[in-house]
Design an enzyme around this catalytic site. Structure first.
Site, PDB file in Angstrom:
ATOM      1  N   LYS A 115     119.215   8.736 103.958  1.00 33.46           N
ATOM      2  CA  LYS A 115     118.317   9.875 104.154  1.00 33.46           C
ATOM      3  C   LYS A 115     117.995  10.593 102.844  1.00 33.46           C
ATOM      4  O   LYS A 115     117.056  11.387 102.805  1.00 33.46           O
ATOM      5  CB  LYS A 115     118.910  10.854 105.168  1.00 33.46           C
ATOM      6  CG  LYS A 115     118.957  10.287 106.571  1.00 33.46           C
ATOM      7  CD  LYS A 115     119.364  11.352 107.584  1.00 33.46           C
ATOM      8  CE  LYS A 115     119.300  10.834 109.006  1.00 33.46           C
ATOM      9  NZ  LYS A 115     120.406   9.897 109.321  1.00 33.46           N
TER      10      LYS A 115
HETATM   11  C1  LIG Z   1     120.226   8.892 110.353  1.00 32.73           C
HETATM   12  C2  LIG Z   1     121.128   7.725 110.284  1.00 32.73           C
HETATM   13  C3  LIG Z   1     120.879   6.532 111.024  1.00 32.73           C
HETATM   14  C4  LIG Z   1     119.713   6.416 111.981  1.00 32.73           C
HETATM   15  O1  LIG Z   1     118.479   6.372 111.317  1.00 32.73           O
HETATM   16  P1  LIG Z   1     117.116   6.619 112.145  1.00 32.73           P
HETATM   17  O2  LIG Z   1     116.042   6.635 111.130  1.00 32.73           O
HETATM   18  O3  LIG Z   1     117.298   7.954 112.812  1.00 32.73           O
HETATM   19  O4  LIG Z   1     116.991   5.524 113.121  1.00 32.73           O
HETATM   20  C5  LIG Z   1     121.719   5.448 110.845  1.00 32.73           C
HETATM   21  N1  LIG Z   1     122.791   5.524 110.034  1.00 32.73           N
HETATM   22  C6  LIG Z   1     123.078   6.648 109.325  1.00 32.73           C
HETATM   23  C7  LIG Z   1     124.286   6.661 108.463  1.00 32.73           C
HETATM   24  C8  LIG Z   1     122.264   7.775 109.421  1.00 32.73           C
HETATM   25  O5  LIG Z   1     122.579   8.879 108.733  1.00 32.73           O
END
Ligand SMILES: *Cc1c(COP(=O)(O)O)cnc(C)c1O
Length: 437
Positions: A107
């Site tokens: 993210k």
């Molecule tokens: C947010 C997140 C996900 C999921 O990603 P999406 O884009 O919401 O499908 C998977 N793994 C981790 C570690 C995350 O922080």
């Protein structure tokens, strides 16, 4: 380029408006009106480019009409202060490590890019302070807060459920200070999310201050995630392994995999996608039955994927809207699997035992889905390792009997002093707090 709403009830808006607003007026998600397709020569040339050059190329395809090329290159450069390497785990499976950024999760890419693009638009328009509200169950708050840290003209309020995020997660957004305020809510994640939603609907509050949201519905957070799909392709092409790529994405809100679908629409040769879920499996159910039934989430050890109504499902449907049979077209491109906590733990253990690689619980779902999808001869599988295992240290150590090292970046957060404002879960107290700002 204009951005239309997936609900189609309001006129399309500029990129600037889509980024500042986050969500369309009819509660739909914004989608770019066009997706630029790269020709074969450009795709072939990716292997000779750096991550930065690749990201600039992709960023220009999305945002080039709205942001001048030099500014865009600077935004990209500032965002990508880290690499996204592919690491071989077995003969045919690679881990695309997306955890080398400041908060050790994928993210960071979207969080940092969005912060910079929003900062740029605010400055350009001469807007006063813009206030970003973000509810988090752990991971989003740290990426967003760190992305926005020190960006002029923006204040960030991170709402999190008291006592329900891990100490490692908490320190990543409560120790920052500057323009970041952590609000410790006496309630659950759903209470935090409800407070944010109510704030957006409250007229007095919106007259008092400019509010926006920073979750993955924002186009500036979700589109840049396609950068690392292109970069993975380039790296594998250098090794002669990019011919038949199968990409597995641990999915919660489905923003990450949707960015991959965009990359494919832009001409990146990906043979198929695999959506890996934990027990929150509404998407898999959709693949199996053609029916989409959102429900409340259940908690699992891959908690960043505990989502019962993935917001980006609307974008996936929209991407396929011109297919005659939408469900059939989606099933042809995306396979799905789901894993219980026990299965996730078994995968982590067997991979650790057989290869020495430490998976985090999210990446473990991605890896196992490639195994269960049974790669054919000649196919190369890539799973997105979405977070560093140290972010889930208690869980990982318990499952593996290990004592994994906490990277220096994380340790630095843990040394900081926690600063938070405690609030109860009633909207009025939250509203009065914001009105005093
Ligand atoms: C947010 C997140 C996900 C999921 O990603 P999406 O884009 O919401 O499908 C998977 N793994 C981790 C570690 C995350 O922080």
């Amino acid at each position: 380029m204009k951005y239309y709403s997936t609900n189609g009830k309001v006129p399309a808006v500029s990129l600037e408006e889509a980024v500042i607003k986050g969500l369309a007026g009819d509660k739909g998600l914004f989608m770019p009106e066009g997706i630029k397709k790269f020709d074969g020569t450009t795709i072939d040339g990716l292997k000779d480019k750096s991550f930065h050059e690749i990201a600039c190329l992709v960023a220009r395809a999305f945002f080039g009409e709205d942001v001048d090329p030099d500014t865009l290159d600077d935004l990209v450069k500032d965002t990508l202060s880290f690499e996204t390497p592919v690491v071989p785990i077995t003969d045919s499976i690679y881990s695309l490590e997306l955890f080398h950024g400041p908060t050790l999760a994928f993210k960071d890419v979207g969080g940092r890019f969005m912060a910079r693009l929003l900062g740029y638009f605010i400055k350009k328009k001469g807007l006063g302070d813009v206030n970003v509200l973000v509810a988090t169950s752990g991971d989003t708050g740290s990426a967003v807060a760190n992305g926005f840290l020190g960006v002029p003209g923006i204040r960030v309020f991170v709402l999190y459920p008291k006592g329900r995020v891990s100490p490692i997660q908490e320190c990543q957004f409560t120790t920052l200070g500057q323009n970041i305020t952590a609000l410790e809510i006496d309630g659950t994640f759903d209470d935090c999310q409800a407070l944010v939603k109510n704030a957006f609907m409250d007229q007095a509050l919106n007259e008092h201050m400019a509010l926006t949201s920073a979750n993955s519905i924002n186009v500036a957070r979700f589109l840049p995630q396609s950068f690392y799909y292109f970069n993975a392709y380039a790296q594998l092409d250098r090794e002669g392994r990019a011919g038949e790529l199968v990409i597995s994405v641990p999915s919660g809100n489905f923003g990450n995999i949707t960015a991959g679908l965009f990359a494919a629409r832009m001409g990146l040769p990906i043979k198929r996608f695999v959506a890996a879920n934990n027990r929150n499996d509404v998407f898999l159910e959709y693949l199996n039955t053609g029916k989409y039934t959102p429900r409340s989430s259940v908690s699992t050890i891959a908690n960043a994927m505990d989502v019962g109504d993935p917001s980006n499902f609307a974008r996936i449907l929209d991407l396929y809207k011109s297919a005659g049979d939408v469900h059939k077209a989606i099933c042809a491109d995306i396979k799905g699997y789901r894993y219980t906590d026990e299965q996730i733990a078994e995968t982590m253990q067997s991979v650790y035992r057989e290869t020495g690689y430490t998976l985090d619980p999210h990446g473990a779902c991605g890896y196992q889905a490639l195994i269960d999808n049974k790669l054919q001869t000649g196919e190369t599988g890539v799973f997105l390792e979405t977070a560093h295992p140290a972010k889930f240290k208690e869980t990982v150590d318990r499952i593996l009997g290990s004592d994994i090292e906490i990277p220096a970046k994380l340790q630095a957060f843990m040394k900081g002093t926690k600063q938070s404002v405690e609030l109860d879960k009633e909207f009025d107290e939250f509203k009065q707090f914001l009105l005093r700002q």
